[in-house]
Write an enzyme that holds these catalytic residues in place. Sequence first.
Site, PDB file in Angstrom:
ATOM      1  N   SER B 115       1.110  -1.091  -0.003  1.00 25.01           N
ATOM      2  CA  SER B 115      -0.095   0.105  -0.024  1.00 25.01           C
ATOM      3  C   SER B 115       0.815   1.321  -0.045  1.00 25.01           C
ATOM      4  O   SER B 115       1.942   1.182   0.824  1.00 25.01           O
ATOM      5  CB  SER B 115      -0.969   0.035   1.172  1.00 25.01           C
ATOM      6  OG  SER B 115      -1.582   1.094   1.270  1.00 25.01           O
ATOM      7  N   HIS B 129      -1.900   7.398  -4.872  1.00 25.59           N
ATOM      8  CA  HIS B 129      -2.296   6.143  -4.245  1.00 25.59           C
ATOM      9  C   HIS B 129      -2.277   4.760  -4.912  1.00 25.59           C
ATOM     10  O   HIS B 129      -2.607   4.896  -6.063  1.00 25.59           O
ATOM     11  CB  HIS B 129      -3.505   6.293  -3.405  1.00 25.59           C
ATOM     12  CG  HIS B 129      -4.166   5.045  -2.827  1.00 25.59           C
ATOM     13  ND1 HIS B 129      -5.299   4.465  -3.553  1.00 25.59           N
ATOM     14  CD2 HIS B 129      -3.799   4.468  -1.825  1.00 25.59           C
ATOM     15  CE1 HIS B 129      -5.634   3.524  -2.930  1.00 25.59           C
ATOM     16  NE2 HIS B 129      -4.662   3.164  -1.992  1.00 25.59           N
ATOM     17  N   ASN B 131      -2.330   0.270  -3.985  1.00 29.71           N
ATOM     18  CA  ASN B 131      -2.393  -0.683  -3.292  1.00 29.71           C
ATOM     19  C   ASN B 131      -3.041  -2.067  -4.103  1.00 29.71           C
ATOM     20  O   ASN B 131      -3.544  -2.026  -4.999  1.00 29.71           O
ATOM     21  CB  ASN B 131      -3.675  -0.358  -2.345  1.00 29.71           C
ATOM     22  CG  ASN B 131      -3.940  -1.631  -1.427  1.00 29.71           C
ATOM     23  OD1 ASN B 131      -5.316  -2.006  -1.597  1.00 29.71           O
ATOM     24  ND2 ASN B 131      -3.050  -2.123  -0.594  1.00 29.71           N
ATOM     25  N   THR B 132      -2.189  -3.168  -3.670  1.00 26.99           N
ATOM     26  CA  THR B 132      -2.662  -4.262  -4.210  1.00 26.99           C
ATOM     27  C   THR B 132      -2.409  -5.320  -3.164  1.00 26.99           C
ATOM     28  O   THR B 132      -1.836  -5.161  -2.156  1.00 26.99           O
ATOM     29  CB  THR B 132      -1.805  -4.777  -5.565  1.00 26.99           C
ATOM     30  OG1 THR B 132      -0.610  -4.887  -5.129  1.00 26.99           O
ATOM     31  CG2 THR B 132      -1.993  -3.949  -6.639  1.00 26.99           C
ATOM     32  N   HIS B 162      -4.366   6.975 -16.830  1.00 21.67           N
ATOM     33  CA  HIS B 162      -5.240   6.020 -17.242  1.00 21.67           C
ATOM     34  C   HIS B 162      -5.025   5.049 -18.246  1.00 21.67           C
ATOM     35  O   HIS B 162      -5.458   3.960 -18.267  1.00 21.67           O
ATOM     36  CB  HIS B 162      -6.708   6.864 -17.419  1.00 21.67           C
ATOM     37  CG  HIS B 162      -7.456   7.281 -16.674  1.00 21.67           C
ATOM     38  ND1 HIS B 162      -8.550   6.435 -15.914  1.00 21.67           N
ATOM     39  CD2 HIS B 162      -7.643   8.187 -15.689  1.00 21.67           C
ATOM     40  CE1 HIS B 162      -9.058   7.095 -14.814  1.00 21.67           C
ATOM     41  NE2 HIS B 162      -8.402   8.321 -14.641  1.00 21.67           N
ATOM     42  N   GLY B 275      -8.077  -3.172  15.056  1.00 26.29           N
ATOM     43  CA  GLY B 275      -6.785  -3.109  15.718  1.00 26.29           C
ATOM     44  C   GLY B 275      -5.443  -3.345  15.110  1.00 26.29           C
ATOM     45  O   GLY B 275      -4.480  -3.722  15.448  1.00 26.29           O
ATOM     46  N   ASN B 277      -2.244  -1.600  12.894  1.00 25.11           N
ATOM     47  CA  ASN B 277      -1.063  -0.821  13.289  1.00 25.11           C
ATOM     48  C   ASN B 277      -1.135   0.538  12.873  1.00 25.11           C
ATOM     49  O   ASN B 277      -1.293   1.078  11.551  1.00 25.11           O
ATOM     50  CB  ASN B 277       0.369  -1.324  12.604  1.00 25.11           C
ATOM     51  CG  ASN B 277       1.552  -0.630  13.062  1.00 25.11           C
ATOM     52  OD1 ASN B 277       1.505   0.699  12.661  1.00 25.11           O
ATOM     53  ND2 ASN B 277       2.318  -1.227  13.922  1.00 25.11           N
TER      54      ASN B 277
END
Lengths: 292, 292
Positions: B115, B129, B131-132, B162, B275, B277
């Site tokens: 991420s 940004h 994330n995978t 794109h 919960g 990190n």
Amino acid sequence: MTDIDEALKTRATQWFAKLRDEICAAFEACEDDVAAAGNPGGLEAGRFERTEWSRPAGEGAGSQGGGGVMSVLRGRVFEKAGVNISIVHGEFSEQFRAQIPGAAEDPRFWAAGVSLVAHPRSPRVPIAHMNTRMIVTTKGWFGGGGDLTPVFPDDADTADFHAAFRSACDTYDADYYPKYKKWCDEYFFLPHRDEPRGVGGIFYDNLDSGDWETDFAFTQDVGKAFRDIYPAIVRRHMDDGWSAEDTEKQLIKRGRYVEFNLIHDRGTKFGLMTGGNTEAILMSMPPLAAWP
Amino acid sequence: MTDIDEALKTRATQWFAKLRDEICAAFEACEDDVAAAGNPGGLEAGRFERTEWSRPAGEGAGSQGGGGVMSVLRGRVFEKAGVNISIVHGEFSEQFRAQIPGAAEDPRFWAAGVSLVAHPRSPRVPIAHMNTRMIVTTKGWFGGGGDLTPVFPDDADTADFHAAFRSACDTYDADYYPKYKKWCDEYFFLPHRDEPRGVGGIFYDNLDSGDWETDFAFTQDVGKAFRDIYPAIVRRHMDDGWSAEDTEKQLIKRGRYVEFNLIHDRGTKFGLMTGGNTEAILMSMPPLAAWP
């Protein structure tokens, strides 16, 4: 809705506006009086600017009508202070009805209140929040409170802030202060940081003792307590200088304030999810915040 | 859990770390290459610093074990860029089981991913940004995407960002790009501001075509597309100067980024509520943001 008559709503609404005026005057007096050391930028004294907002009542579930007035000060003692009053009415959507006293039977509501967040320019002057409100569904109640978020906690400030609210509480019920202080401590807590937002104050909700006059008088006294003690605390520190390191700590503390308001605060979430006025709701955001 | 074997988990995990390394290298190369005009503060080239975190697996509902590595760059092109990899496992609590595919039958899960959020110093360089992730419950799937948030949108940047993802998508399925672009537009939207977070990209989740190898190859190609196009876009603008007004606009845009992440982002909410990190989750916060 309950048979709380229009005269009572009007009295509460007028009080919230009067409290707003008194607090704005006290803040502007701080703006006038700050010494040179507390105004290193040589800025001019700030004044509140007011913006009205309103929207027509919609129809059916989730609709809200009413409006409010945002008062915002961008000054030299208060980098950003917002005091909002609002009077809204409408119907709670399905998702909220179960959570709101008296709304399951009839989703219509009326609510008025005053809400304040002050972000001082000096890291030596504590951030503060105050809100009081009157809500009417098939039930009617008051809620509110105030809490102090110093960057550098000061024992005398903390003691005096709490003493002011304790005094307002003790006139009515010896159980109020311990109960509402605890509620505040539990509410203004960031579980993901395992830290409190600040040094507390009081928080109360769903107050309906059965005597509207007494509950209204208490709510007024909570507002007056804040009106008197917070500007006094501001004046204790506003003439002091500060360092760049102090400012860095302030920006981080403000970041925590943002986290609380956007992740946890019920008022913010409730407002944004019910289509409230975004600018008014997010007036509580600090002018600048850091996550270094 | 599903019979996705350990070898596949290991391959995915190794890929996420490799992608992290490649992106970190590309960002550090930008740090090295920036011209004087793009570095008005005369800062030194930044380097990623890594911090490992871990925690022992708890027992029962809601427990999570595992850990991760935060890589943070505080530099001259990237005021703050964070790339986190994590490998966690445990059991979903009751409240999440109904929302997660395959978790109602058996609450145990395994998840790994990478991420990234980059907050450039220059307002002329877009925020990004990416994330995978690979998730295993009684089902197994991939998810991820990337999106671009320019302060000053640039048609060529938007088109090329794109196009990179479209190219990654079209190799696999002609429906992917339009579907995942739309998903991104819908997901990265701030309803309370009635505005998109940025200029979009792609977003996908629950990808299980029945062919793990193909889905993994696609997920790698999404990561590679970001690895190649975002640093190229950074390089187009990083050598330009900017004004104080540009910075003011950047700080406000970053405030919106904070609002999205804390109010709406599922990953942030999911992480904080289970919960996770906190430091790693809130690495996405900008170094400085404004609500003037």
